[in-house]
Design a protein around this motif. Sequence first.
Motif, PDB file in Angstrom:
ATOM      1  N   LYS A 177      -1.642  -4.336 -11.083  1.00  0.00           N
ATOM      2  CA  LYS A 177      -3.096  -4.465 -10.887  1.00  0.00           C
ATOM      3  C   LYS A 177      -3.450  -5.439  -9.766  1.00  0.00           C
ATOM      4  O   LYS A 177      -4.608  -5.766  -9.559  1.00  0.00           O
ATOM      5  N   SER A 178      -2.445  -5.902  -9.028  1.00  0.00           N
ATOM      6  CA  SER A 178      -2.685  -6.843  -7.938  1.00  0.00           C
ATOM      7  C   SER A 178      -3.299  -6.139  -6.741  1.00  0.00           C
ATOM      8  O   SER A 178      -2.930  -5.016  -6.402  1.00  0.00           O
ATOM      9  N   ARG A 179      -4.225  -6.823  -6.081  1.00  0.00           N
ATOM     10  CA  ARG A 179      -4.810  -6.289  -4.853  1.00  0.00           C
ATOM     11  C   ARG A 179      -3.957  -6.644  -3.639  1.00  0.00           C
ATOM     12  O   ARG A 179      -4.157  -6.097  -2.551  1.00  0.00           O
ATOM     13  N   GLU A 180      -3.012  -7.558  -3.826  1.00  0.00           N
ATOM     14  CA  GLU A 180      -2.161  -7.980  -2.717  1.00  0.00           C
ATOM     15  C   GLU A 180      -0.941  -7.072  -2.570  1.00  0.00           C
ATOM     16  O   GLU A 180      -0.548  -6.733  -1.456  1.00  0.00           O
ATOM     17  N   ASP A 181      -0.332  -6.701  -3.689  1.00  0.00           N
ATOM     18  CA  ASP A 181       0.925  -5.956  -3.663  1.00  0.00           C
ATOM     19  C   ASP A 181       0.656  -4.452  -3.569  1.00  0.00           C
ATOM     20  O   ASP A 181       0.948  -3.681  -4.486  1.00  0.00           O
ATOM     21  N   ARG A 182       0.093  -4.039  -2.425  1.00  0.00           N
ATOM     22  CA  ARG A 182      -0.222  -2.630  -2.215  1.00  0.00           C
ATOM     23  C   ARG A 182       0.159  -2.215  -0.799  1.00  0.00           C
ATOM     24  O   ARG A 182       0.110  -3.025   0.127  1.00  0.00           O
ATOM     25  N   ASP A 183       0.530  -0.963  -0.659  1.00  0.00           N
ATOM     26  CA  ASP A 183       0.667  -0.378   0.671  1.00  0.00           C
ATOM     27  C   ASP A 183      -0.615   0.385   0.935  1.00  0.00           C
ATOM     28  O   ASP A 183      -0.838   1.461   0.383  1.00  0.00           O
ATOM     29  N   THR A 184      -1.474  -0.158   1.768  1.00  0.00           N
ATOM     30  CA  THR A 184      -2.831   0.378   1.943  1.00  0.00           C
ATOM     31  C   THR A 184      -2.987   1.250   3.191  1.00  0.00           C
ATOM     32  O   THR A 184      -4.092   1.705   3.481  1.00  0.00           O
ATOM     33  N   GLU A 185      -1.893   1.494   3.913  1.00  0.00           N
ATOM     34  CA  GLU A 185      -2.004   2.195   5.191  1.00  0.00           C
ATOM     35  C   GLU A 185      -1.868   3.711   5.035  1.00  0.00           C
ATOM     36  O   GLU A 185      -0.993   4.203   4.315  1.00  0.00           O
ATOM     37  N   LEU A 186      -2.731   4.425   5.716  1.00  0.00           N
ATOM     38  CA  LEU A 186      -2.617   5.864   5.889  1.00  0.00           C
ATOM     39  C   LEU A 186      -1.942   6.075   7.247  1.00  0.00           C
ATOM     40  O   LEU A 186      -2.562   5.898   8.295  1.00  0.00           O
ATOM     41  N   ARG A 187      -0.665   6.410   7.216  1.00  0.00           N
ATOM     42  CA  ARG A 187       0.108   6.547   8.449  1.00  0.00           C
ATOM     43  C   ARG A 187       0.134   8.010   8.883  1.00  0.00           C
ATOM     44  O   ARG A 187       0.085   8.916   8.047  1.00  0.00           O
TER      45      ARG A 187
ATOM     46  N   TYR B 250       9.613   5.499  -4.695  1.00  0.00           N
ATOM     47  CA  TYR B 250       9.856   4.228  -4.005  1.00  0.00           C
ATOM     48  C   TYR B 250       8.570   3.422  -3.949  1.00  0.00           C
ATOM     49  O   TYR B 250       7.525   3.909  -3.498  1.00  0.00           O
ATOM     50  N   SER B 251       8.619   2.170  -4.387  1.00  0.00           N
ATOM     51  CA  SER B 251       7.414   1.363  -4.519  1.00  0.00           C
ATOM     52  C   SER B 251       6.849   0.917  -3.173  1.00  0.00           C
ATOM     53  O   SER B 251       7.578   0.434  -2.297  1.00  0.00           O
ATOM     54  N   GLY B 252       5.526   1.031  -3.035  1.00  0.00           N
ATOM     55  CA  GLY B 252       4.834   0.552  -1.843  1.00  0.00           C
ATOM     56  C   GLY B 252       4.913  -0.947  -1.661  1.00  0.00           C
ATOM     57  O   GLY B 252       4.620  -1.455  -0.575  1.00  0.00           O
TER      58      GLY B 252
ATOM     59  N   ALA C 109       4.484  12.452   0.647  1.00  0.00           N
ATOM     60  CA  ALA C 109       4.291  11.252  -0.171  1.00  0.00           C
ATOM     61  C   ALA C 109       5.014  10.074   0.452  1.00  0.00           C
ATOM     62  O   ALA C 109       6.192  10.165   0.799  1.00  0.00           O
ATOM     63  N   GLY C 110       4.297   8.956   0.594  1.00  0.00           N
ATOM     64  CA  GLY C 110       4.904   7.740   1.111  1.00  0.00           C
ATOM     65  C   GLY C 110       5.594   6.966  -0.004  1.00  0.00           C
ATOM     66  O   GLY C 110       6.250   7.542  -0.867  1.00  0.00           O
ATOM     67  N   ALA C 111       5.422   5.659   0.005  1.00  0.00           N
ATOM     68  CA  ALA C 111       6.029   4.802  -1.019  1.00  0.00           C
ATOM     69  C   ALA C 111       5.106   4.766  -2.231  1.00  0.00           C
ATOM     70  O   ALA C 111       4.377   3.805  -2.462  1.00  0.00           O
TER      71      ALA C 111
ATOM     72  N   SER D 181      -9.356   1.058   0.157  1.00  0.00           N
ATOM     73  CA  SER D 181     -10.277   1.452  -0.909  1.00  0.00           C
ATOM     74  C   SER D 181      -9.780   2.650  -1.694  1.00  0.00           C
ATOM     75  O   SER D 181     -10.334   2.984  -2.741  1.00  0.00           O
ATOM     76  N   MET D 182      -8.704   3.280  -1.230  1.00  0.00           N
ATOM     77  CA  MET D 182      -8.242   4.527  -1.825  1.00  0.00           C
ATOM     78  C   MET D 182      -6.987   4.369  -2.680  1.00  0.00           C
ATOM     79  O   MET D 182      -6.492   5.348  -3.224  1.00  0.00           O
ATOM     80  N   VAL D 183      -6.455   3.155  -2.804  1.00  0.00           N
ATOM     81  CA  VAL D 183      -5.183   2.986  -3.517  1.00  0.00           C
ATOM     82  C   VAL D 183      -5.209   1.726  -4.361  1.00  0.00           C
ATOM     83  O   VAL D 183      -5.800   0.712  -3.984  1.00  0.00           O
ATOM     84  N   ARG D 184      -4.566   1.805  -5.531  1.00  0.00           N
ATOM     85  CA  ARG D 184      -4.413   0.624  -6.391  1.00  0.00           C
ATOM     86  C   ARG D 184      -2.972   0.523  -6.863  1.00  0.00           C
ATOM     87  O   ARG D 184      -2.251   1.527  -6.934  1.00  0.00           O
TER      88      ARG D 184
END
Length: 487
Positions: free
Chosen positions: A240-250, A404-406, A304-306, A232-235
């Motif tokens: 604008k795709s909801r699939e091509d995201r790195d959504t993890e807080l590591r 670097y892209s997520g 900062a991650g990807a 919910s915190m990243v786009r």
Amino acid sequence: MLFSHTALAKYRIHKITQFINYAGLNTATASKKKTSRSWYWLLLLLLLPACMVQRIDRTPYQQTDYYQETLASLNSHPATITTGDTLEVGWAKVNITPPAPAPLAGYGKRLGMDYEEVHDTAWVRTFAFDNGQTEAYFVSLDLLIVPMLVLQELEKQYPTLGLKPEQVYLSATHSHTSFGGWGRKIGVKLLSGEFEKEIVQQLTQQIVQSIQLARQNLTPTRVGYGSANAASMVRNRLTKSREDRDTELRFLKFERPDGTTAVLSFFSAHPTTLPSMQPILSRDYPGVLVDALEERIEFAAFSAGAVGSHSAVHFQEAPFGGMEEVGERLATILRHDLHQVETDYIYTLGYNRVPLLLPEPQWRISENLRLAPMLFNWLFGKHPAYVTSLQLGDIVLVGAPADYSGEFMDELESAAAKEGLEVIATSFNGGYIGYVTPAEHYNLDKYETRSMSFYGPHSGNYLTEMLQLLLRQHATAGPALPPTEIN
């Protein structure tokens, strides 16, 4: 006759010069000379674009010399991996905030604007690791990037610390509202303000000081890896795709026998929640996240991650509302999972830094045309680039010299899982080659893929392959067992 890009440019300039000399030798009167000069300038204006503009080179990277040279470099630079005594961990932070006024870094449209006040202090936060066989360090700066000139100065200081460059893993929080003043070239100044030598020198010494302080604080410490869903915190601001995201807080959790806890966290979303033209220094949401965590634990840091192509999601519009919203929500997510993460003593420590060879710069002005490499180098300079790594047990951090892209994280995690490893990718490790995104996005007329894509359509896929190969080096470490249990 076939020419290289450089040879072709020289040939065109030579022919222009020949024409100018010929025109000058054959004018008989002052009037004719004046007319000749007019024709000379007109011809120069007409032919100059032919020297300054070239077609995009779309050669598959696997067919290039720079790819083969980097493969050879990887083979000749194996990772240093040791299994020794119980890993000791230390941590420290040092204030790096220059007094106002000083230049802000992050947006070219600021034109080097100075900040007039400090909302929240910028720090360098450092972790030290030692297993009795070797030592390594993780350094995070509350800056846009790790400046290239600072990397150069650090490499002069490492021998005084008894260290090699590969033992210090560098990263940044990527705040677009922290200080600049650390770049000499025109293009870098546009993003970071007027160069101030004192800032580079002071920042170098402050990083060295943080390493020394963290080294003095070493204690046997248990280590654990955690990952929490923060979709919910990243786009993905590029597709604008909801699939091509790195959504993890590591995050990495460090626990000492006395109960003291530290956390090192990573998230793949740009810290760009603040107004771009606000003359106030701030760490943006990473600062809020770290401060919120330190209300309950001893020490926290962020890297900062990807972040390439990814932005943070927030709804508050007040000047500092967005950063507070994102930072607090991430802190809540992390704290919820933190107590569930088990920690254990580990014994394996590893690291590496390998030169990343690059093609000629391809700074685009249209879908198929780029400015000549010599113009790009004049604006931004030529700096070495590296891929870096740091291994703690079966956790491997890999560092990229880029936004670097997520979108690449699925590939990296799949490669790591095959080797029995956990992987964390970070950006901004001391070099900068622009935004790197999947090749299928290269033709998008977007900021990331047009203005900030510096090295051609395959740079993201090429860099990802090198990071995967770097990961493979660390798989040779074997299980993280104490020396008495090996064999």
